[in-house]
Design an enzyme around this catalytic site. Structure first.
Site, short mmCIF file in Angstrom:
data_model
loop_
_atom_site.label_atom_id
_atom_site.label_comp_id
_atom_site.label_asym_id
_atom_site.label_seq_id
_atom_site.Cartn_x
_atom_site.Cartn_y
_atom_site.Cartn_z
N HIS A 214 0.82 -1.21 0.00
CA HIS A 214 0.00 0.00 0.00
C HIS A 214 0.85 1.26 0.00
O HIS A 214 0.49 2.26 -0.62
CB HIS A 214 -0.96 0.04 1.19
CG HIS A 214 -2.10 0.98 0.98
ND1 HIS A 214 -3.29 0.58 0.40
CD2 HIS A 214 -2.24 2.29 1.20
CE1 HIS A 214 -4.10 1.61 0.29
NE2 HIS A 214 -3.50 2.67 0.77
N TYR A 218 1.57 5.65 -2.33
CA TYR A 218 1.93 7.03 -1.97
C TYR A 218 3.24 7.45 -2.61
O TYR A 218 3.44 8.65 -2.86
CB TYR A 218 1.95 7.15 -0.44
CG TYR A 218 0.59 6.83 0.10
CD1 TYR A 218 -0.47 7.71 -0.07
CD2 TYR A 218 0.33 5.59 0.68
CE1 TYR A 218 -1.75 7.39 0.35
CE2 TYR A 218 -0.95 5.26 1.11
CZ TYR A 218 -1.98 6.16 0.92
OH TYR A 218 -3.25 5.84 1.32
N HIS A 365 -11.03 0.36 -7.95
CA HIS A 365 -10.50 1.34 -6.99
C HIS A 365 -9.08 1.75 -7.32
O HIS A 365 -8.77 2.93 -7.45
CB HIS A 365 -10.57 0.76 -5.58
CG HIS A 365 -9.74 1.51 -4.58
ND1 HIS A 365 -10.07 2.78 -4.15
CD2 HIS A 365 -8.58 1.19 -3.95
CE1 HIS A 365 -9.17 3.19 -3.28
NE2 HIS A 365 -8.25 2.25 -3.15
N PHE A 366 -8.17 0.75 -7.47
CA PHE A 366 -6.77 1.17 -7.63
C PHE A 366 -6.48 1.69 -9.04
O PHE A 366 -5.57 2.50 -9.22
CB PHE A 366 -5.78 0.09 -7.18
CG PHE A 366 -5.68 -1.14 -8.03
CD1 PHE A 366 -5.06 -1.12 -9.27
CD2 PHE A 366 -6.14 -2.36 -7.55
CE1 PHE A 366 -4.93 -2.26 -10.04
CE2 PHE A 366 -6.02 -3.52 -8.31
CZ PHE A 366 -5.42 -3.46 -9.56
N HIS A 367 -7.27 1.29 -10.03
CA HIS A 367 -7.10 1.91 -11.34
C HIS A 367 -7.59 3.36 -11.34
O HIS A 367 -7.01 4.22 -12.01
CB HIS A 367 -7.85 1.10 -12.42
CG HIS A 367 -7.08 -0.08 -12.92
ND1 HIS A 367 -7.03 -1.28 -12.25
CD2 HIS A 367 -6.30 -0.24 -14.03
CE1 HIS A 367 -6.26 -2.14 -12.92
NE2 HIS A 367 -5.81 -1.53 -14.01
N ARG A 428 -11.97 -10.80 -9.13
CA ARG A 428 -10.92 -10.24 -9.98
C ARG A 428 -9.88 -11.32 -10.29
O ARG A 428 -9.91 -12.41 -9.73
CB ARG A 428 -10.27 -9.04 -9.31
CG ARG A 428 -9.50 -9.35 -8.03
CD ARG A 428 -8.81 -8.11 -7.50
NE ARG A 428 -8.15 -8.34 -6.23
CZ ARG A 428 -7.00 -7.80 -5.89
NH1 ARG A 428 -6.35 -7.00 -6.72
NH2 ARG A 428 -6.47 -8.02 -4.69
N ARG A 429 -8.99 -11.00 -11.17
CA ARG A 429 -7.87 -11.88 -11.54
C ARG A 429 -8.36 -13.22 -12.09
O ARG A 429 -7.70 -14.24 -11.90
CB ARG A 429 -6.93 -12.08 -10.35
CG ARG A 429 -6.16 -10.82 -10.01
CD ARG A 429 -5.32 -10.99 -8.77
NE ARG A 429 -4.38 -9.86 -8.63
CZ ARG A 429 -3.65 -9.60 -7.55
NH1 ARG A 429 -3.75 -10.40 -6.50
NH2 ARG A 429 -2.83 -8.58 -7.50
#
Length: 541
Positions: A214, A218, A365-367, A428-429
């Site tokens: 995670h 950042y 979310h992460f895309h 996913r995946r």
């Protein structure tokens, strides 16, 4: 800038990898959608996912941060880069590492995704390549520290320029962020890949990777936030609302970005519920520097609008330069950051995460955060720097606007359906979905919408490359000295804590040790926790 070739080399290699990975991502969505018949071999799909994730997660943002970092060092400190030969050596290591990792992936010998997925073990060359990329980036970290130290010795009692303060903060965050994955690779995965061990403690490996998993987000964010504070106010004709607020935000990222990764292991049994809850709480603290940033940048944008004649409570909004690509970029980035951050509140919740864990919600979310809020500002950084790097005009403003609009629209069309089908439970995946199954059939339209969104992103990526290439072919100009944003109250002195990193790095290390120390020591003390290695590739299929 004295190191133009060095900086351009980093950017072009970054954008080349980005372009290939973008095409791979769209191919993956298309071949597992209702628009295409099943390809019949899931390994080919996972081979592509590994290449896409590795390029986008490790190579692309690392090269952008390095190239932008060198540009900041020379422009902010107003002196040539110290250690130019070392910088080229770091770039060479990243380039060689990228090739070393990509070859076994392309041959189907390392389809383990960018998260490594032990006990699956691929070719040792894939992992060695990743290590070379990290080592090359650590040379950049060292050079940022060396250049800052030399400048401070020559300029005692002078505030470190904000851009350089933020740049060095990002480099230190990356140096510590990468340690978890480095330990996993060097002491667990690479020995297994070389045949030195036949078992691996997969639970411990996942804890080490969560150290990186995670916090790396950042690190990706740092160039974006630097652009928010040091490029956008100047580019739209305004001023930065608060220099100290910016420094506090970057300092807080060092402290709160690290001790939070175990919230990715909510469904994993190897870490106790107490530490999972602790990481969940610390994850909430990450909202603090983000909220400070949203307030400061919105205030800075309002200053720009009022300097342009905006009156009244909201009149400044209409006075903003909405046709300026920088204005579009920061607006789109904030919108996607808002949606993505709201989704992150679900992911960090120890209870709510259970409903969307390992579904397409996570992919959306992460895309939306990385591909949306972060990458669109990478485009803005390149657009802003290009005339100073090439000595040529970058005047394809209509194409820039089209590119930014299409990236924003494409990312929304891509990710919103992913969130929706994730709520419905789509995992996913997965390499294959049977849309003839009545339980899955209603999700087909959402999947097709995501494929269309991905196609829009491919077009936008092509426009971006076209803008940069046209910039190389444009008329020569003298762009003048590269400038960063000026604060409303430009500081002549700043508190010691906001002019260096001793306090913040100490807190970063201490909190990481506290939040990870016990789980790691506990897992190391257990026996019979290892499982057999599963070899990926020709020998293991």
């Amino acid at each position: 800038m004295h190191s133009k070739r060095l900086i351009l080399s980093h950017f072009w290699l970054a954008f080349a990898g980005f372009g290939v990975a973008l095409l791979l991502g769209e191919w993956q969505m298309f071949i597992r959608s209702p628009l295409h018949a099943w390809i019949g071999d899931p390994e080919v799909y996972y081979r592509s996912v590994t290449a896409h994730g590795t390029a986008m997660a490790y190579v692309f943002p690392t090269l952008v941060a390095m190239g932008f970092g060198y540009a900041i060092t020379e422009a902010a400190l107003k002196r040539p880069l110290i250690g130019g030969k070392w910088a080229w050596a770091g770039f060479a290591l990243v380039a060689v590492g990228t090739v070393t990792a990509v070859i076994p992936v392309s041959l189907g010998l390392a389809s383990v995704l960018y998260t490594f997925y032990p006990p699956l073990i691929g070719s040792p060359f894939y992992y060695i390549g990743i290590v070379l990329v990290v080592v090359g980036s650590w040379i950049w970290v060292a050079l940022m520290s060396v250049n800052l130290y030399a400048w401070k010795r020559a300029n005692p009692d002078v505030p470190v320029p904000l851009a350089m303060f933020a740049n060095v903060a990002g480099s230190y965050l990356w140096a510590w962020t990468a340690v978890g994955a480095a330990i996993e690779l060097l002491f667990q995965i690479i020995p297994a890949a070389l045949g030195l061990t036949t078992t691996i403690d997969a639970g411990l490996a996942r804890v080490f990777f969560s150290w990186t998993l995670h916090a790396i987000v950042y690190f990706w964010l740092m160039p974006t936030y630097i652009a928010y504070y040091t490029i956008i106010p100047r580019a739209i004709g305004g001023r930065l609302f608060s220099d100290p607020m910016a420094r506090i935000s970057f300092a807080l990222f060092l402290v709160v970005a690290m001790p939070i990764g175990v919230h990715h292991l909510f469904a994993d049994p190897e870490v106790g519920a107490g530490f999972k809850f602790m990481h969940s709480v610390f994850t909430a603290f990450v909202a603090v520097p983000t909220l400070l940033t949203v307030f400061t940048i919105c205030a800075s944008v309002e200053i720009a609008g009022r300097l342009r004649g905006g009156k009244g409570v909201l009149g400044w909004l209409t006075a903003l330069p909405w046709r300026n690509p920088m204005m579009l970029a920061v607006t789109f980035s904030f919108v996607m950051l808002g949606f993505g951050g709201a989704g992150g509140l679900i992911n960090m919740s120890y209870q709510l995460d259970a409903s969307i864990h390992n579904t397409q919600w996570i992919t959306g979310h992460f895309h939306l955060i990385f591909g949306g809020a972060i990458v669109i500002m990478y485009f803005a950084i390149a657009y802003d720097l290009w005339p100073h790097l090439t000595g040529r005009a970058l005047d394809s403003f209509e194409m820039m606007r089209m590119q930014l609009w299409s990236w924003f629209i494409g990312m929304i069309v891509l990710t919103f359906p992913w969130h929706y089908v994730g709520i419905l439970g789509m995992p996913r995946r997965m390499a294959f979905y049977d849309y003839t199954d009545p339980a899955i059939a209603p999700q087909a339209l959402s999947v097709i919408a995501s494929v269309i969104g991905g196609a829009i992103l491919v077009v936008s990526g092509a426009l971006f490359i076209a803008v940069l290439v046209r910039g190389h072919l444009a008329a020569r100009v003298e762009p003048g000295e590269y400038r960063f944003s000026i604060a409303v109250h430009q500081p002549h002195r700043v508190p010691v804590a906001l002019n260096g990193f001793g306090l913040w790095v100490s807190l970063m290390v201490a909190l990481t040790v506290i939040n990870y120390g016990f789980p790691i020591v506990h897992l190391l003390s257990l026996s019979n926790t290892s499982v057999p290695v599963v070899t990926i590739g020709a020998a293991g299929r």
